[in-house]
Write a protein that holds these residues in place. Structure first.
Motif, mmCIF file in Angstrom:
data_model
loop_
_atom_site.group_PDB
_atom_site.id
_atom_site.type_symbol
_atom_site.label_atom_id
_atom_site.label_comp_id
_atom_site.label_asym_id
_atom_site.label_seq_id
_atom_site.Cartn_x
_atom_site.Cartn_y
_atom_site.Cartn_z
ATOM 1 N N VAL A 360 0.500 -1.553 -0.292
ATOM 2 C CA VAL A 360 0.164 -0.005 0.283
ATOM 3 C C VAL A 360 1.070 1.691 -0.024
ATOM 4 C CG1 VAL A 360 -1.645 1.298 1.032
ATOM 5 C CG2 VAL A 360 -1.904 -0.878 1.471
ATOM 6 N N GLY A 361 0.303 1.775 -1.328
ATOM 7 C CA GLY A 361 1.503 3.284 -1.342
ATOM 8 C C GLY A 361 0.473 4.174 -0.481
ATOM 9 N N LEU A 362 1.246 4.607 0.079
ATOM 10 C CA LEU A 362 0.664 6.439 1.089
ATOM 11 C C LEU A 362 1.715 7.237 0.724
ATOM 12 C CD1 LEU A 362 -0.881 7.232 3.350
ATOM 13 C CD2 LEU A 362 0.656 6.861 5.214
ATOM 14 N N VAL A 363 1.304 8.697 0.423
ATOM 15 C CA VAL A 363 1.731 9.542 -0.100
ATOM 16 C C VAL A 363 0.365 10.851 1.117
ATOM 17 C CG1 VAL A 363 2.119 8.979 -2.592
ATOM 18 C CG2 VAL A 363 -0.341 10.140 -2.015
ATOM 19 N N GLY A 364 1.120 12.237 0.456
ATOM 20 C CA GLY A 364 0.671 13.335 1.406
ATOM 21 C C GLY A 364 2.049 14.454 1.494
ATOM 22 N N GLU A 365 1.879 15.592 1.642
ATOM 23 C CA GLU A 365 2.648 16.568 1.672
ATOM 24 C C GLU A 365 3.311 16.466 2.699
ATOM 25 O OE1 GLU A 365 0.761 20.324 1.250
ATOM 26 O OE2 GLU A 365 0.385 20.688 -0.172
ATOM 27 N N SER A 366 4.343 17.054 2.749
ATOM 28 C CA SER A 366 5.464 17.125 3.710
ATOM 29 C C SER A 366 4.451 17.599 5.017
ATOM 30 C CB SER A 366 6.619 17.820 4.011
ATOM 31 O OG SER A 366 7.675 17.125 2.473
ATOM 32 N N GLY A 367 5.183 16.551 6.920
ATOM 33 C CA GLY A 367 4.098 17.399 7.744
ATOM 34 C C GLY A 367 2.672 17.058 7.507
ATOM 35 N N SER A 368 2.076 16.276 6.398
ATOM 36 C CA SER A 368 0.831 15.688 6.404
ATOM 37 C C SER A 368 0.802 14.303 7.670
ATOM 38 C CB SER A 368 0.336 15.345 5.899
ATOM 39 O OG SER A 368 1.247 13.894 4.772
ATOM 40 N N GLY A 369 1.381 14.202 8.364
ATOM 41 C CA GLY A 369 1.682 13.051 9.477
ATOM 42 C C GLY A 369 1.688 11.200 8.684
ATOM 43 N N LYS A 370 2.644 11.418 7.726
ATOM 44 C CA LYS A 370 2.872 10.113 7.841
ATOM 45 C C LYS A 370 3.648 9.276 7.838
ATOM 46 C CE LYS A 370 4.388 11.131 3.416
ATOM 47 N NZ LYS A 370 4.542 12.531 3.515
ATOM 48 N N THR A 371 4.891 9.721 9.047
ATOM 49 C CA THR A 371 5.665 9.575 9.601
ATOM 50 C C THR A 371 4.601 9.002 10.886
ATOM 51 O OG1 THR A 371 7.646 10.252 8.533
ATOM 52 C CG2 THR A 371 8.109 9.769 10.829
ATOM 53 N N THR A 372 4.231 10.239 11.922
ATOM 54 C CA THR A 372 3.841 9.418 12.686
ATOM 55 C C THR A 372 2.936 8.769 12.415
ATOM 56 O OG1 THR A 372 3.596 12.091 13.268
ATOM 57 C CG2 THR A 372 1.861 10.829 14.265
ATOM 58 N N LEU A 373 2.333 8.026 11.448
ATOM 59 C CA LEU A 373 1.862 7.495 10.930
ATOM 60 C C LEU A 373 2.561 5.949 11.347
ATOM 61 C CD1 LEU A 373 -1.572 6.366 10.637
ATOM 62 C CD2 LEU A 373 -0.775 6.258 8.538
ATOM 63 N N LEU A 374 3.216 5.457 10.777
ATOM 64 C CA LEU A 374 4.598 4.634 10.711
ATOM 65 C C LEU A 374 4.349 4.052 12.736
ATOM 66 C CD1 LEU A 374 6.408 4.874 7.805
ATOM 67 C CD2 LEU A 374 4.048 3.558 8.189
ATOM 68 N N ARG A 375 4.743 5.064 12.996
ATOM 69 C CA ARG A 375 5.549 5.212 14.489
ATOM 70 C C ARG A 375 4.496 4.512 15.399
ATOM 71 N NH1 ARG A 375 10.068 7.327 15.874
ATOM 72 N NH2 ARG A 375 8.933 8.439 18.507
ATOM 73 N N VAL A 376 3.327 4.909 14.997
ATOM 74 C CA VAL A 376 2.079 4.631 15.532
ATOM 75 C C VAL A 376 2.055 2.891 15.172
ATOM 76 C CG1 VAL A 376 -0.275 4.279 15.885
ATOM 77 C CG2 VAL A 376 0.416 6.312 15.435
ATOM 78 N N ALA A 377 1.540 2.963 14.079
ATOM 79 C CA ALA A 377 1.826 1.413 13.308
ATOM 80 C C ALA A 377 3.104 0.876 14.735
ATOM 81 C CB ALA A 377 2.137 1.228 12.027
ATOM 82 N N LEU A 378 4.197 0.885 14.715
ATOM 83 C CA LEU A 378 5.142 0.432 15.447
ATOM 84 C C LEU A 378 5.249 0.461 16.318
ATOM 85 C CD1 LEU A 378 8.366 1.693 13.157
ATOM 86 C CD2 LEU A 378 7.663 -0.861 13.474
ATOM 87 N N GLY A 379 4.640 0.736 17.364
ATOM 88 C CA GLY A 379 4.310 1.144 18.624
ATOM 89 C C GLY A 379 5.276 2.129 19.357
ATOM 90 N N LEU A 380 6.182 2.763 18.714
ATOM 91 C CA LEU A 380 6.996 3.971 18.847
ATOM 92 C C LEU A 380 6.190 5.551 19.122
ATOM 93 C CD1 LEU A 380 9.409 3.582 16.465
ATOM 94 C CD2 LEU A 380 9.629 2.495 18.738
ATOM 95 N N GLN A 381 4.919 5.551 18.432
ATOM 96 C CA GLN A 381 3.776 6.135 19.286
ATOM 97 C C GLN A 381 2.346 6.775 19.784
ATOM 98 O OE1 GLN A 381 4.750 10.290 18.936
ATOM 99 N NE2 GLN A 381 2.710 10.094 19.841
ATOM 100 N N SER A 382 1.931 6.720 21.184
ATOM 101 C CA SER A 382 0.814 6.578 21.385
ATOM 102 C C SER A 382 0.141 7.210 21.006
ATOM 103 C CB SER A 382 0.740 6.364 22.829
ATOM 104 O OG SER A 382 2.192 5.138 23.573
ATOM 105 N N PRO A 383 -0.856 6.911 20.513
ATOM 106 C CA PRO A 383 -2.466 7.589 19.799
ATOM 107 C C PRO A 383 -3.348 7.759 21.110
ATOM 108 C CG PRO A 383 -2.453 5.055 19.935
ATOM 109 C CD PRO A 383 -1.515 5.237 20.068
#
Length: 551
Positions: A360-383
């Motif tokens: 699944v490809g994920l696109v969006g402008e810089s700062g749109s939260g893409k990296t934050t979503l990956l960190r949530v998936a990894l358990g590095l960021q608590s939602p």
């Protein structure tokens, strides 16, 4: 130079997103701004020179593009012009000059000479490739961007803050006032890159070295940054642009130099080099682009290591890679994920599912939260709200030990490899540590490390070098090899090829396809490059204003 006030690029006319003004081939180059003759750079213990007998010159009103594979010597050549070579480097040359309107500023002096301090920032500046390593995490953006004004006594107090805000705005930083007081680790990769561009241009230098200045930017902001650089050239500046984005070379450069194995192998106007190349390597650069090549089609022939021969390849098309067939059960599921930083809500009830063997490809402008979503998936960021499930198992319902075991089934390739490795560690140590964590027996780790390096096109002798001495592309390949060490079921990739030239990018993308076909790995692939995303993805989702939809 232009009569506009130095350091106020915000007065430049705004360009349409993604627009890059064409270079003017008829323009006559002005006086020499920077030049080097017969540059050779070596590192102790290395059998061959990193840069060998390279000569180049940049004139006022000219953009010179330097292209080539990662590790070919592009960045070392450019940094030599600003006295920024690594301490371990041994450099020789017959001439090295930085020339300003008042005359020659930098005759051939050692890199650490204090005269360079009067040059860098005011007369010559650098947009570095490493957006995280170039910013001090203990200092605020306002101070980082305004350093050239402070150190060269060009502005102070309110005037400096005004010019910093204008420079950030011109570099495409949204809400620059809000980011002035932040530190680099509070910014996304794209926002860091824009801060570096602002810092390099704020004092209106005559000579600019732009080392992959658009690596972490989406297409719209990438075009705007290139437009700013071209406008500076048209106003009389000289720019040395290092890039693997051949599209930007076509639109911005007046001359193109192609480097391979530390030497310049081809040079000329973009209209000739990019349409009628004479060297086999230049032809390979042009043929390796994923543009227009559908999912599952190999970008390269049989895999070649970086040191392999580049004789013309067999014209028989490579066999297509069979795209994996996804199953119905979600391998990874994110449901109603919400994340806020202070009063700023980054993600709003974001949901997505990834099936086994699917990309699944994920696109969006810089700062749109893409990296934050990956960190949530990894358990590095608590939602703040929402659920993460792996193979139907809710991570929050597990014990701490079980969550650790579950997380080992996911691996991450970060946007900035240096952000996730110990300072001073060698590539071999990093791979050995990843294999240890994956349970690989000690006796097998050296051989397995070499095999992983070979898989991603990383030469074995590079594993002995500290990661800080590797090129951006070499570090990214090392990061991918480390992620593969645990043979993950889900691989989360955050701009995994953004720092790679097109030939190495093609090899890595083919490698990821092969890994997926052989292992059934699921990919969540984040990229700003539309051609890469559409070549790699079964589905493409867009993250915008904290919400997700189909692209």
């Amino acid at each position: 130079m232009s009569a506009q006030q130095p350091g106020i690029p915000g007065e430049i006319q705004e360009q349409a997103p993604g627009h890059v003004p064409a270079a003017s081939p008829a323009a006559t180059p002005g006086r020499v701004l920077a030049m080097v003759e017969s540059l050779t750079v070596r590192f102790p213990g290395s059998g061959s020179a990193a840069v060998e007998d390279v000569s180049l010159v940049v004139h006022a009103g000219e953009c010179v593009a330097l292209v080539g594979e990662s590790g070919s010597g592009k960045s070392l050549t450019a940094r030599a012009l600003l006295g920024l070579l690594p301490r371990a480097a041994i450099a020789t040359h017959t001439a090295l000059e930085i020339v300003a309107s008042g005359g020659t500023l930098a005759p051939a002096q050692e890199p650490g000479h204090r005269r360079w301090d009067a040059i860098r920032g005011a007369h010559g500046s650098l947009v570095p490739q490493d957006a995280l390593g170039a910013l001090d995490p203990l200092r605020r953006v306002e101070h980082e961007v305004g350093d050239a004004l402070r150190l060269h006594h060009l502005a102070s107090g309110k005037d400096r803050r005004h010019r910093v805000r204008a420079a950030l705005n011109a570099a495409g930083m949204p809400e620059p006032e809000r980011h002035l007081r932040q530190r680099s680790d509070e910014l996304s990769g794209g926002l860091r890159q824009r801060a570096l561009v602002a810092a390099a241009l704020i004092a209106d230098p005559e000579f600019i070295v732009a080392d992959e200045p658009t690596t972490a930017l989406d297409a719209g902001h990438r075009g705007n940054v290139l437009a700013r650089l071209r406008q500076r050239v048209d106003q009389g500046c000289g720019v040395l642009l290092i890039t693997h984005d051949l599209a930007s070379v076509r639109g911005v450069a007046d001359r193109v130099l192609v480097m391979r194995h530390g030497r310049i192998i081809e040079a000329g106007e973009p209209s000739r080099v990019l349409t009628q190349p004479t060297h086999p390597f230049t032809r390979e650069l042009l043929e390796s682009s994923p543009a227009g090549k559908p999912r599952g089609v190999r970008l390269t022939g049989e895999f070649r290591s970086p040191g392999a021969s580049l004789e013309p390849a067999d014209p028989t098309p490579a066999a297509p890679i069979e795209a994996p067939r996804a199953t119905c059960a979600p391998r990874l599921e994110l449901a109603d994920i919400s994340v806020s930083f202070g009063t700023h809500q980054v993600l709003r009830r974001v949901s997505l599912e990834l099936a086994a063997g699917e990309t699944v490809g994920l696109v969006g402008e810089s700062g749109s939260g893409k990296t934050t979503l990956l960190r949530v998936a990894l358990g590095l960021q608590s939602p703040a709200g929402g659920t993460v499930r792996v193979d139907g198992v809710d991570r929050q319902t597990l014990s701490a030990a079980a969550r650790v075991q579950l997380r080992r089934r996911l691996a991450f390739v970060p946007q900035d490899p240096l952000d996730s490795v110990p300072r001073g560690a060698s590539g071999g140590q990093i791979l050995a540590d990843a294999l240890r964590a994956a349970g690989t027996p000690r006796a097998s780790r050296t051989a397995k490390s070499a095999a992983l390096a070979a898989e991603v096109g990383l030469e074995p002798d590079l594993l002995r070098r500290p990661t800080q001495s590797l090129s951006g592309g070499q570090r990214q390949r090392l990061s991918i090899a480390r992620a593969l060490a645990r043979d993950p079921e889900v691989l989360l990739l955050d701009e995994p090829v953004s720092a790679l030239d097109v030939t190495v990018q093609a090899r890595v993308l083919d490698l990821l396809d092969e890994v997926q076909a052989q292992r059934g790995t699921t990919f969540l692939f984040v990229s700003h490059d539309v051609d890469v995303i559409h070549h790699m993805s079964d589905r493409v989702l867009r993250l915008e204003n904290g919400e997700i939809g189909r692209s």
